[in-house]
Design an enzyme around this catalytic site. Structure first.
Site, mmCIF file in Angstrom:
data_model
loop_
_atom_site.group_PDB
_atom_site.id
_atom_site.type_symbol
_atom_site.label_atom_id
_atom_site.label_comp_id
_atom_site.label_asym_id
_atom_site.label_seq_id
_atom_site.Cartn_x
_atom_site.Cartn_y
_atom_site.Cartn_z
ATOM 1 N N LYS A 200 -1.795 5.419 -10.205
ATOM 2 C CA LYS A 200 -1.869 6.688 -9.424
ATOM 3 C C LYS A 200 -2.896 7.426 -9.946
ATOM 4 C CE LYS A 200 0.621 10.651 -8.243
ATOM 5 N NZ LYS A 200 1.987 11.588 -7.947
ATOM 6 N N GLU A 239 -2.102 -0.666 -16.857
ATOM 7 C CA GLU A 239 -1.066 -0.042 -16.484
ATOM 8 C C GLU A 239 0.075 -0.972 -15.820
ATOM 9 O OE1 GLU A 239 0.141 3.054 -16.597
ATOM 10 O OE2 GLU A 239 -1.543 4.465 -17.222
ATOM 11 N N LYS A 254 -1.874 4.053 -5.653
ATOM 12 C CA LYS A 254 -1.659 5.421 -4.730
ATOM 13 C C LYS A 254 -3.166 6.132 -5.239
ATOM 14 C CE LYS A 254 0.815 9.449 -4.548
ATOM 15 N NZ LYS A 254 1.824 10.167 -4.959
ATOM 16 N N SER A 280 -1.109 11.797 1.936
ATOM 17 C CA SER A 280 -1.115 12.816 2.982
ATOM 18 C C SER A 280 -2.624 12.997 3.432
ATOM 19 C CB SER A 280 -0.465 14.153 2.344
ATOM 20 O OG SER A 280 -1.161 14.584 1.049
ATOM 21 N N TYR A 319 3.115 7.782 6.615
ATOM 22 C CA TYR A 319 3.356 9.035 7.436
ATOM 23 C C TYR A 319 3.529 8.382 8.871
ATOM 24 C CZ TYR A 319 3.023 11.652 3.206
ATOM 25 O OH TYR A 319 3.622 12.040 1.919
HETATM 26 C C1 PBG Z 1 4.438 13.594 -7.033
HETATM 27 C C2 PBG Z 1 3.949 13.154 -5.946
HETATM 28 C C3 PBG Z 1 2.714 13.449 -5.224
HETATM 29 C C4 PBG Z 1 2.564 12.737 -4.090
HETATM 30 C C5 PBG Z 1 3.704 11.829 -4.340
HETATM 31 N N1 PBG Z 1 4.421 12.088 -5.258
HETATM 32 C C6 PBG Z 1 1.700 14.433 -5.358
HETATM 33 C C7 PBG Z 1 0.803 14.742 -6.857
HETATM 34 O O1 PBG Z 1 1.060 13.858 -7.415
HETATM 35 O O2 PBG Z 1 0.456 15.785 -6.949
HETATM 36 C C8 PBG Z 1 1.372 12.716 -3.140
HETATM 37 C C9 PBG Z 1 1.819 11.992 -1.754
HETATM 38 C C10 PBG Z 1 0.877 12.257 -0.842
HETATM 39 O O3 PBG Z 1 -0.189 12.787 -0.793
HETATM 40 O O4 PBG Z 1 1.469 11.910 0.494
HETATM 41 N N2 PBG Z 1 4.037 13.482 -8.207
#
Ligand code: PBG
Length: 332
Positions: A200, A239, A254, A280, A319
Site C-alpha cells: 500500500k 512486504e 493499492k 477513489s 467503485y
Molecule cells: C484506510 C484506507 C484508505 C483507503 C482504504 N483504506 C485511505 C488511506 O490510507 O488514507 C483508500 C481507498 C480509496 O482511496 O479508494 N487506511
C-alpha cells in the site's frame, strides 16, 4: 499475385471479426472478479453524495440492504465496508474502533442477516476512528507501531465477532498480520480470512476517499512513515514475503492502475491470490473525464478493469463494480 515481401503470418486475421476476437481473447472479466467498496453513515434515510466521487453514496443502515441488493443480484461475491464515524465519536486512540456496536459492526450484522452468502470485507486501520486521521496511535507526531498493532488485534476481533468474513488490514504497521492472525485463532475465528493491504503506497490517489470518510480535513501531515514510497518495487516483494509468512491468505496492491507492474511481479513471484484496489482517485479522474464527455463511459470502465486481469489479479476492489457487473451481464 503473391508478393514474398508480405508476411505469411498476419496478426490482423485473428482480429477480423467479433467471433474470432472472442475465440482468441486471453483474459475475461467476470462478475466474480469484482469487489464493491461501500460507505455507511449514521442517521436515517441518508443517501449522501460524495462530491469528488460522482455516483458514489454514503448510506445509512436503514437504506443499506436496498443499496446492496443489486450487487447481490448481479452476483458480486463481496463488499468492503467503510464506516463514516461522526467527529464526536473520534478520539486520539480511536476507541470507537473496538466498540462492538460501532457503525461498522452494525452494518456487518445488517448485511449478514439480509445476505448470509455475501462476503463481507472489513478494513482494519484506525483512521476512520481517530481525530487526527492517522492509521495508528500517535506520540510526538510519530505513528507508533507495536502499540497500534495491539489495538488493531482488538479491532480485527471486534469485526470478526460482528460477522466480517475477511479482515483487511490497511494500516501498514509492521507485524500486524501475525498479531491479527494470532488473535483471531486464539478466539476461535480460525476461518476468518486475512486479505492484507500488503503493498500500500503513500498515494495522492486516496484524496476523494478521505473526503468520503471525513478524515481528509482531520489528517495532520502525511502517511509516508508507514505507507510505501511510490518509487519502490523490491520493497513490495519483501512486504509480500513477510505478510505471507505471517499468515495472510490474500495479498493486495493499492492503488491499482499506476501500480500494475507491482501486481505482475507479485503474481509471478508468489503465485498467491492477488487483488488490487482501483482507488477513489482513479475512479474520480475517470468519472470527471466521462462526465465531461472526454472519455467513453462503458469502454473506459471495462478497459481499466481488464488491465488488472492482464496484470495477474484474481479480483479488483472497484467503485465501478456495479457498472461493470451490469455491463458483463448485458443488463445496462
Ligand atoms: C484506510 C484506507 C484508505 C483507503 C482504504 N483504506 C485511505 C488511506 O490510507 O488514507 C483508500 C481507498 C480509496 O482511496 O479508494 N487506511
Amino acid at each position: 499475385m503473391t508478393n514474398s515481401a508480405f508476411p505469411l503470418s498476419r496478426p490482423r486475421r485473428n482480429r477480423h471479426d467479433d467471433f474470432t476476437r472472442r475465440m482468441v481473447t486471453e483474459h475475461r472479466l467476470h462478475v466474480d472478479d469484482l469487489i464493491w467498496p461501500i460507505f455507511v453513515c449514521e442517521g436515517e434515510k441518508q443517501c449522501q453524495k460524495v462530491t469528488s466521487m460522482p455516483g458514489v453514496e454514503r448510506v445509512s443502515l436503514d437504506m443499506l440492504v436496498e443499496h446492496v441488493r443489486p450487487a447481490v443480484e448481479l452476483g458480486i461475491p463481496a463488499v468492503a465496508i467503510f464506516p463514516i464515524t461522526p467527529v464526536e465519536l473520534r478520539d486520539a486512540e480511536g476507541n470507537e474502533a473496538v466498540n462492538p456496536d460501532n457503525l461498522m459492526c452494525r452494518a456487518a450484522r445488517v448485511l449478514k442477516a439480509a445476505f448470509p452468502k455475501l462476503g463481507l470485507i472489513g478494513d482494519v486501520a484506525l483512521d476512520p476512528y481517530t481525530d487526527h486521521g492517522h492509521d495508528g496511535l500517535i506520540q510526538d507526531g510519530y505513528v507508533m507501531n507495536d502499540e497500534s498493532v495491539e489495538l488493531l488485534r482488538l479491532l480485527a476481533l471486534n469485526q470478526a465477532n460482528a460477522g466480517i468474513d475477511i479482515i483487511a488490514p490497511s494500516d501498514m504497521m509492521d507485524g500486524r498480520v501475525k498479531a491479527i492472525r494470532e488473535t483471531l485463532d486464539a478466539n476461535g475465528k480460525v476461518t476468518t480470512r486475512i486479505m492484507a493491504y500488503t503493498a500500500k503506497y503513500a498515494s495522492a490517489f486516496y484524496g476523494p476517499f478521505r473526503d468520503a470518510l471525513g478524515s481528509g480535513g482531520l489528517l495532520t501531515g502525511d502517511k509516508k512513515t508507514y505507507q510505501m514510497d511510490p518509487a519502490n518495487t523490491d520493497e513490495a516483494m519483501r512486504e509480500v514475503e513477510q505478510d505471507l509468512r505471517e499468515g495472510a491468505d490474500m495479498i493486495m496492491v493499492k492503488p491499482g492502475m499506476p501500480y500494475l507492474d507491482i501486481i505482475r511481479r507479485v503474481r509471478e513471484r508468489f503465485e498467491v491470490p492477488t487483488f488490487a484496489y482501483q482507488v477513489s482517485g482513479e475512479y474520480a479522474m475517470m468519472m470527471a473525464a466521462i462526465q465531461n464527455g472526454w472519455l467513453e463511459r462503458d469502454r473506459t470502465i471495462m478497459e481499466s478493469l481488464i488491465a488488472f486481469k492482464r496484470a495477474g489479479c484474481n479480483g479488483i476492489l472497484t467503485y465501478f463494480a456495479l457498472d461493470a457487473a451490469r455491463l458483463i451481464r448485458g443488463s445496462n
